[in-house]
Motif scaffolding. Structure first.
Motif, PDB file in Angstrom:
ATOM      1  N   TRP A   1       0.800  -1.186   0.008  1.00 19.55           N
ATOM      2  CA  TRP A   1       0.119   0.078  -0.110  1.00 19.55           C
ATOM      3  C   TRP A   1       1.077   1.237   0.068  1.00 19.55           C
TER       4      TRP A   1
ATOM      5  N   ASP B   1      -8.328   3.586   3.338  1.00 19.40           N
ATOM      6  CA  ASP B   1      -7.398   2.772   3.500  1.00 19.40           C
ATOM      7  C   ASP B   1      -7.953   1.356   3.607  1.00 19.40           C
TER       8      ASP B   1
ATOM      9  N   SER C   1      -5.841  -1.211   3.462  1.00 18.90           N
ATOM     10  CA  SER C   1      -4.518  -2.195   3.481  1.00 18.90           C
ATOM     11  C   SER C   1      -4.505  -3.261   4.497  1.00 18.90           C
TER      12      SER C   1
END
Length: 126
Positions: free
Chosen positions: A99, A116, A118
């Motif tokens: 990421w 996000d 990740s």
């Protein structure tokens, strides 16, 4: 693919395996239909692992999904959007990319506090 159908892990692994050389830069780009299939399967698995409608992950022109629990988005542009190309997404999905590296090189654009995913990556380690 129907939204209620669960992703078959063997089907996903096979689709990602067929992308490995291209993602690593060692092979030619696969046919568009194969790339689209791998992108769609992997995005659908992400939405299964992180159900919700707070973040929209876009991999144009192949697919987009909403995922991650939290405030639900209903109209207009979502406040939490991730957009990236197919090669970058597949690299993240199979653990061939990170990421932070994708963000640093500008291959991944994320806007919004929750943009996000990740924590759910990689989806499959190859």
């Amino acid at each position: 693919m129907a939204a209620t159908r669960r992703v078959d892990p063997h089907e996903l692994r096979a689709a990602l395996e067929s992308m490995r050389d291209w993602v690593s830069g060692e092979g030619a780009e696969p046919p568009r239909a194969e790339v689209a299939r791998a992108v769609r399967l992997s995005l659908h698995l992400l939405s299964e692992l992180a159900p919700g409608r707070t973040v929209e992950v876009r991999v144009p022109p192949h697919a987009a999904v909403q995922c991650v629990a939290g405030p639900r988005h209903t109209r207009g542009t979502p406040p939490n959007v991730i957009e990236l190309d197919a090669r970058t997404w597949l690299g993240l999905a199979m653990g061939a990319d990170s990421w932070s590296a994708a963000v640093q090189r500008g291959a991944l654009r994320a806007s919004g506090q929750r943009a996000d995913v990740s924590a759910w990556l990689p989806l499959v380690r190859l």
